[in-house]
Design a protein around this motif. Structure first.
Motif, short mmCIF file in Angstrom:
data_model
loop_
_atom_site.label_atom_id
_atom_site.label_comp_id
_atom_site.label_asym_id
_atom_site.label_seq_id
_atom_site.Cartn_x
_atom_site.Cartn_y
_atom_site.Cartn_z
N ARG A 137 18.80 24.74 -58.94
CA ARG A 137 18.52 23.31 -59.03
C ARG A 137 17.39 23.02 -58.05
O ARG A 137 17.52 23.27 -56.85
N THR A 144 15.07 20.23 -56.26
CA THR A 144 15.25 18.83 -55.90
C THR A 144 14.29 18.43 -54.79
O THR A 144 13.61 19.26 -54.21
N VAL A 174 11.07 17.14 -60.57
CA VAL A 174 12.46 17.26 -60.12
C VAL A 174 13.27 16.09 -60.66
O VAL A 174 12.71 15.02 -60.86
N PRO A 175 14.55 16.30 -60.92
CA PRO A 175 15.26 17.56 -60.80
C PRO A 175 14.91 18.50 -61.96
O PRO A 175 14.69 18.07 -63.08
N CYS A 200 17.73 12.87 -58.58
CA CYS A 200 18.39 13.95 -57.85
C CYS A 200 19.57 13.40 -57.06
O CYS A 200 20.66 13.99 -57.05
N THR A 257 20.85 25.28 -54.77
CA THR A 257 19.93 24.16 -54.61
C THR A 257 18.72 24.59 -53.80
O THR A 257 18.86 25.23 -52.76
#
Length: 78
Positions: free
Chosen positions: A4, A6, A49-50, A13, A32
Motif C-alpha cells: 500500500r 500512501t 496515492v493510495p 489514504c 505500507t
C-alpha cells in the motif's frame, strides 16, 4: 504480498485507515510504504496515492489506484 503506497497528506489514504486496520486484524498482510519516507514507489512506478499493488514471487500481478471499500480490499487481497 500486498503493498500500500500512501502519503500523510492524502485524504483518501486517511479515510481507508479503519478499513486497513480491520483487514490487518483479520490476518491480511498489507505492507505500507509512505512515499515521503522511501523510494520504493519509484521501483513500482507509483504516481498517485493510495495505490495498492499485489505481487507474487516478486512480480506485480494486480494494481488498484484509489480508495476501496472493505469488500473491494478483501477481493483485491484474495
Amino acid at each position: 504480498m500486498i503493498y500500500r503506497f500512501t502519503s500523510p497528506t492524502c485524504i483518501p489514504c486517511k479515510a481507508m485507515r479503519p478499513i486497513l486496520d480491520r483487514a490487518i486484524a483479520e490476518g491480511y498482510h498489507i505492507e505500507t510504504s509512505d512515499i515521503t519516507e522511501t523510494n520504493l514507489y519509484e521501483e513500482y512506478g507509483v504516481t498517485s496515492v493510495p495505490t495498492f499493488i499485489r505481487t507474487e514471487n516478486g512480480h506485480e500481478i494486480n494494481r488498484h489506484v484509489g480508495a476501496m471499500t472493505y469488500n473491494e480490499l478483501i477481493d483485491f487481497c484474495s
